[in-house]
Write a protein that holds these residues in place. Structure first.
Motif, PDB file in Angstrom:
ATOM      1  N   THR A 128     -21.184  35.601  20.463  1.00  0.00           N
ATOM      2  CA  THR A 128     -22.284  35.172  21.318  1.00  0.00           C
ATOM      3  C   THR A 128     -23.599  35.746  20.784  1.00  0.00           C
ATOM      4  O   THR A 128     -23.606  36.679  19.991  1.00  0.00           O
ATOM      5  CB  THR A 128     -22.035  35.643  22.757  1.00  0.00           C
ATOM      6  OG1 THR A 128     -22.871  34.916  23.644  1.00  0.00           O
ATOM      7  CG2 THR A 128     -22.364  37.135  22.938  1.00  0.00           C
ATOM      8  N   TYR A 129     -24.687  35.161  21.252  1.00  0.00           N
ATOM      9  CA  TYR A 129     -26.024  35.696  20.948  1.00  0.00           C
ATOM     10  C   TYR A 129     -26.101  37.088  21.558  1.00  0.00           C
ATOM     11  O   TYR A 129     -25.897  37.255  22.756  1.00  0.00           O
ATOM     12  CB  TYR A 129     -27.059  34.749  21.553  1.00  0.00           C
ATOM     13  CG  TYR A 129     -28.492  35.228  21.547  1.00  0.00           C
ATOM     14  CD1 TYR A 129     -29.163  35.492  20.361  1.00  0.00           C
ATOM     15  CD2 TYR A 129     -29.195  35.381  22.743  1.00  0.00           C
ATOM     16  CE1 TYR A 129     -30.484  35.907  20.373  1.00  0.00           C
ATOM     17  CE2 TYR A 129     -30.516  35.785  22.757  1.00  0.00           C
ATOM     18  CZ  TYR A 129     -31.164  36.046  21.571  1.00  0.00           C
ATOM     19  OH  TYR A 129     -32.476  36.452  21.579  1.00  0.00           O
ATOM     20  N   PRO A 130     -26.395  38.129  20.749  1.00  0.00           N
ATOM     21  CA  PRO A 130     -26.217  39.495  21.250  1.00  0.00           C
ATOM     22  C   PRO A 130     -27.047  39.827  22.496  1.00  0.00           C
ATOM     23  O   PRO A 130     -26.567  40.513  23.387  1.00  0.00           O
ATOM     24  CB  PRO A 130     -26.638  40.375  20.059  1.00  0.00           C
ATOM     25  CG  PRO A 130     -27.345  39.490  19.099  1.00  0.00           C
ATOM     26  CD  PRO A 130     -26.838  38.107  19.333  1.00  0.00           C
ATOM     27  N   ILE A 209     -31.252  26.920  25.392  1.00  0.00           N
ATOM     28  CA  ILE A 209     -32.468  27.123  24.613  1.00  0.00           C
ATOM     29  C   ILE A 209     -32.536  26.221  23.375  1.00  0.00           C
ATOM     30  O   ILE A 209     -33.621  25.917  22.899  1.00  0.00           O
ATOM     31  CB  ILE A 209     -32.648  28.614  24.249  1.00  0.00           C
ATOM     32  CG1 ILE A 209     -33.906  28.851  23.414  1.00  0.00           C
ATOM     33  CG2 ILE A 209     -31.454  29.186  23.568  1.00  0.00           C
ATOM     34  CD1 ILE A 209     -34.240  30.312  23.203  1.00  0.00           C
ATOM     35  N   TYR A 210     -31.378  25.755  22.881  1.00  0.00           N
ATOM     36  CA  TYR A 210     -31.401  24.844  21.722  1.00  0.00           C
ATOM     37  C   TYR A 210     -31.318  23.376  22.141  1.00  0.00           C
ATOM     38  O   TYR A 210     -31.062  22.496  21.316  1.00  0.00           O
ATOM     39  CB  TYR A 210     -30.299  25.211  20.724  1.00  0.00           C
ATOM     40  CG  TYR A 210     -30.551  26.573  20.122  1.00  0.00           C
ATOM     41  CD1 TYR A 210     -31.523  26.747  19.142  1.00  0.00           C
ATOM     42  CD2 TYR A 210     -29.874  27.706  20.588  1.00  0.00           C
ATOM     43  CE1 TYR A 210     -31.809  28.001  18.632  1.00  0.00           C
ATOM     44  CE2 TYR A 210     -30.152  28.964  20.077  1.00  0.00           C
ATOM     45  CZ  TYR A 210     -31.123  29.110  19.105  1.00  0.00           C
ATOM     46  OH  TYR A 210     -31.414  30.350  18.600  1.00  0.00           O
ATOM     47  N   GLN A 211     -31.542  23.134  23.421  1.00  0.00           N
ATOM     48  CA  GLN A 211     -31.499  21.758  23.904  1.00  0.00           C
ATOM     49  C   GLN A 211     -32.506  20.898  23.138  1.00  0.00           C
ATOM     50  O   GLN A 211     -33.609  21.341  22.838  1.00  0.00           O
ATOM     51  CB  GLN A 211     -31.851  21.753  25.382  1.00  0.00           C
ATOM     52  CG  GLN A 211     -31.486  20.450  26.042  1.00  0.00           C
ATOM     53  CD  GLN A 211     -31.969  20.440  27.461  1.00  0.00           C
ATOM     54  OE1 GLN A 211     -33.114  20.741  27.736  1.00  0.00           O
ATOM     55  NE2 GLN A 211     -31.079  20.107  28.366  1.00  0.00           N
ATOM     56  N   PHE A 235     -39.577  27.176  25.241  1.00  0.00           N
ATOM     57  CA  PHE A 235     -40.426  26.419  24.325  1.00  0.00           C
ATOM     58  C   PHE A 235     -40.275  26.913  22.890  1.00  0.00           C
ATOM     59  O   PHE A 235     -40.905  26.375  21.984  1.00  0.00           O
ATOM     60  CB  PHE A 235     -41.886  26.507  24.777  1.00  0.00           C
ATOM     61  CG  PHE A 235     -42.168  25.708  26.018  1.00  0.00           C
ATOM     62  CD1 PHE A 235     -42.438  24.347  25.925  1.00  0.00           C
ATOM     63  CD2 PHE A 235     -42.130  26.288  27.268  1.00  0.00           C
ATOM     64  CE1 PHE A 235     -42.660  23.583  27.063  1.00  0.00           C
ATOM     65  CE2 PHE A 235     -42.358  25.549  28.412  1.00  0.00           C
ATOM     66  CZ  PHE A 235     -42.630  24.197  28.320  1.00  0.00           C
ATOM     67  N   SER A 236     -39.439  27.931  22.682  1.00  0.00           N
ATOM     68  CA  SER A 236     -39.359  28.565  21.368  1.00  0.00           C
ATOM     69  C   SER A 236     -38.827  27.645  20.274  1.00  0.00           C
ATOM     70  O   SER A 236     -39.422  27.572  19.201  1.00  0.00           O
ATOM     71  CB  SER A 236     -38.468  29.811  21.427  1.00  0.00           C
ATOM     72  OG  SER A 236     -39.149  30.883  22.052  1.00  0.00           O
ATOM     73  N   LYS A 237     -37.705  26.983  20.498  1.00  0.00           N
ATOM     74  CA  LYS A 237     -36.983  26.375  19.376  1.00  0.00           C
ATOM     75  C   LYS A 237     -37.313  24.898  19.200  1.00  0.00           C
ATOM     76  O   LYS A 237     -37.961  24.524  18.226  1.00  0.00           O
ATOM     77  CB  LYS A 237     -35.484  26.599  19.573  1.00  0.00           C
ATOM     78  CG  LYS A 237     -35.102  28.032  19.976  1.00  0.00           C
ATOM     79  CD  LYS A 237     -35.234  29.063  18.864  1.00  0.00           C
ATOM     80  CE  LYS A 237     -35.065  30.466  19.431  1.00  0.00           C
ATOM     81  NZ  LYS A 237     -34.659  31.472  18.486  1.00  0.00           N
TER      82      LYS A 237
HETATM   83  C1  LIG Z   1     -29.034  31.631  22.536  1.00  0.00           C
HETATM   84  C2  LIG Z   1     -30.404  32.187  22.689  1.00  0.00           C
HETATM   85  N1  LIG Z   1     -30.870  32.436  23.924  1.00  0.00           N
HETATM   86  C3  LIG Z   1     -32.108  32.940  24.133  1.00  0.00           C
HETATM   87  C4  LIG Z   1     -32.956  33.246  23.080  1.00  0.00           C
HETATM   88  C5  LIG Z   1     -34.320  33.819  23.401  1.00  0.00           C
HETATM   89  O1  LIG Z   1     -35.388  33.110  22.883  1.00  0.00           O
HETATM   90  P1  LIG Z   1     -36.870  33.096  23.501  1.00  0.00           P
HETATM   91  O2  LIG Z   1     -37.030  34.322  24.362  1.00  0.00           O
HETATM   92  O3  LIG Z   1     -37.789  33.087  22.336  1.00  0.00           O
HETATM   93  O4  LIG Z   1     -37.012  31.864  24.322  1.00  0.00           O
HETATM   94  C6  LIG Z   1     -32.514  33.014  21.749  1.00  0.00           C
HETATM   95  C7  LIG Z   1     -33.382  33.344  20.591  1.00  0.00           C
HETATM   96  O5  LIG Z   1     -32.992  33.328  19.458  1.00  0.00           O
HETATM   97  C8  LIG Z   1     -31.205  32.471  21.563  1.00  0.00           C
HETATM   98  O6  LIG Z   1     -30.718  32.235  20.325  1.00  0.00           O
END
Ligand SMILES: Cc1ncc(COP(=O)(O)O)c(C=O)c1O
Ligand SMILES: Cc1ncc(COP(=O)(O)O)c(C=O)c1O
Lengths: 394, 394
Positions: A128-130, A209-211, A235-237
């Motif tokens: 999982t994403y840490p 978040i990767y939607q 809005f990040s990705k």
């Molecule tokens: C699965 C996942 N969740 C959440 C985030 C958090 O990203 P942000 O705070 O930039 O929206 C990331 C960032 O890499 C991610 O990979």
């Protein structure tokens, strides 16, 4: 004098640093020495923020939009996000349920603070994403990372959740598309997990978040089948706005008031210029740009999926989304961490070792982020091929 | 279907909404109806961000500064903050100890996550800025709000801390200049409190978000006498950058690594354009502007301190800093909350009732934020005078 003699909270023992940061620092040091470094380690799109977003940000600053906004965000943005759900997924979400946050990170913090009492159980997949695990550790949860593999496309299923559920579990946590594996949970499976969570009077949290970054089939949201899930987004990705620090949480109606109270206290509000800039992320001129970027990612993924097996890097499942490929390197090494370190030193190619994401079998895996263009990816693969060849000769 | 049947974490019972938000909403509703509203309720300077900051923000966007920065902030900004401590206070702080955060709010979150185990005791003054208590509630602290009054200028003292310390207390928390009272803790008193915390192997946290906004005597930092304190600060107030969401934590050397690990996980990083914009907050052209604003605040404070007693609003201690005056209205009402509500309806003057800040005797107090110019303040006082006169006639 005996400085800072106080001890830190015990949760710190459960919050690990990112290994990739050490690698990144080393990669930057090599780069400073003049080495050509291929950055395939960082979870950040190589595309800049869309021009309309930049312009809207500048215009907001010019207009003096630099004061606190309401805690849950400016109404226009909450409405624009709701309209986005309607347009993209045909689901109608009350803007009152949308809470604008400092990144998905802020949304994860709100969700964890809302649900988790110290000692509560949380079930999530391993790998999982840490940070997703660490947000739970922050509130002293008893985290249960269930080892999943290619059999379930690295995702939890309703069946697995039921078979592994503990009496004190209160939260079931997913990501779709996932980091580090890029795999997607289907709508029927999501519906079953939501149903299971309901039975247990537990919460379902889905990190989306990767939607939008989905390359096979349509992009979905858990809200299509689970109106009561806590849904995380950013809005990040997809929108290319990492450094602006803007995301959102969709909260179930029953908990809006509690989430607002948390947001008021924890954040006061998200960044004001970022909120105004984000309005342009939904503009008609930005949509084709984001679609073109999605297609570019798809092309890179397809290129890698074609080429990686030739090098002995196995990709047992096809990642439908995000910009990651999780590769099995067990045919090449018994320790992917050292392998990544050596690869970086020898070739300047930076990858992320599985250890950042998984506890079980992590030394088998590496993550490739396809955040550079196909020629650079090809260059990276050529270097990896030479590295493997040289090691074989030793 | 039984939606969102999960219950919220028990900490929510200890995190109250801000009463002022209801008042603010009502004030805005009245404004929308065309009423002239005097906003003396919100803790936000009326001055816009300095022009150089706005320009630097726009330039950063133009230059594509929209990607994640290192978790603790860009090195230039950490160095600029360190240089600021040197220039303003003659203390040398290693930039490695400065962690850039999303507002002082982010810094408070880091500090609380760093120190507080569930059930740990935290000692703080009552009245206090409500979020400061709520950040501790977030981590399930056992909060001890000690009622303080004019005798100690609404601040804890080393003597009070010693007399009221509990075996499980691990954190002593101050704000100087304070919200809602504007009072400052002297350096000798700070030194004694730091010494007491050291004896107890407890942490000392000093919220210095109103630093620089001091009108009697010099502005100080706890770092002058307590290198091991956790110090909170922000670009919000003195630098006029509330909506940018940027602040910092100065961590003791021994805990830098743990704080960085928390920042990595909780925030990823603070806003990138905000960080570049904040560099201009220290520029030579901005300094005289900030000094002029400080003098304007001082003039407003002096005006109010002269005029308020004439209306029967008592200010038992002179607030040396911030932009608040805490007034005793017990000669006028037994319930400052209802009094504020009625004042708003009758006159359009919005103030904050003591209930937001205090648990003991809160109904005696109101907070005035002097965030509009002297003519508007005079208008507000005239309206308050008429309101008091009319109530007296009833
Ligand atoms: C699965 C996942 N969740 C959440 C985030 C958090 O990203 P942000 O705070 O930039 O929206 C990331 C960032 O890499 C991610 O990979
Ligand atoms: C005493 C105090 N601390 C911290 C904050 C948080 O401010 P920010 O997060 O904008 O830096 C405030 C805001 O009003 C405050 O009054």
């Amino acid at each position: 004098m005996d400085y800072a003699d106080f001890s830190v909270a015990s949760r710190l023992a459960h919050i690990r640093p990112f290994e990739v940061m050490r690698l990144l620092a080393r990669a930057q040091a090599l780069q400073a020495q003049g080495r050509d470094i291929l950055h395939l380690e960082v979870g950040e799109p190589d595309f800049p923020s869309p021009p309309a977003v930049i312009e809207a940000g500048q215009a907001a600053l010019a207009a003096g939009q630099t004061r606190y906004t309401p805690a849950c965000g400016i109404p226009e943005l909450r409405e624009a996000i709701a309209a986005h759900y309607q347009r993209m997924h045909g689901v109608s979400v009350d803007p009152a349920r949308i809470v604008v946050t400092p990144g998905a990170s802020g949304a994860l913090l709100l969700a964890a603070a809302l649900i988790v009492n110290p000692g509560d159980g949380v079930l999530m997949a391993d790998p999982t994403y840490p940070c997703n695990a660490h947000f739970m550790a922050l509130f002293d949860a008893d985290i249960h990372r269930l080892a999943v593999g290619p059999e379930t496309r690295f995702q939890l299923t309703a069946e697995l959740a039921r078979a592994n559920w503990r009496a004190h579990d209160r939260l079931l946590m997913l990501a779709s598309p996932a980091n580090p594996t890029g795999t997607v949970v289907t709508l029927p499976e999501l519906a079953q997990m939501a149903e299971f969570a309901r039975e247990q009077k537990a919460a379902l949290l889905v990190d989306e978040i990767y939607q939008g970054l989905v390359y096979d089939g349509a992009s979905h949201t858990a809200l299509e089948v689970a109106d009561d899930a806590l849904v995380i987004n950013s809005f990040s990705k997809y929108f290319g706005m990492t450094g602006w620090r803007l995301g959102w949480l969709v909260a179930p109606e029953a908990h809006i008031e509690a989430v607002e109270r948390l947001a008021q206290n924890i954040f006061l509000a998200a960044s004001t210029p970022a909120q105004y800039a984000a309005l342009a992320a939904f503009s008609p001129e930005t949509q084709p740009l984001l679609e073109a970027r999605r297609l570019a990612f798809a092309e890179r993924r397809d290129f890698l999926l074609r080429e990686l097996p030739k090098l002995g890097l196995k990709t047992p499942v096809i990642p439908e989304g995000a910009f990651y490929i999780y590769c099995d390197v067990s045919a090449l090494t018994e320790d992917s961490f050292t392998w990544c370190e050596e690869l970086l030193e020898a070739t300047g190619v930076a990858l992320t070792p599985g250890r950042d994401f998984g506890q079980t079998d992590a030394e088998r895996w590496i993550r490739i982020a396809y955040t550079c263009d196909v020629p650079r990816l090809a260059e990276g693969l050529a270097r990896i091929a030479r590295f493997i060849e040289q090691r074989r000769m030793l």
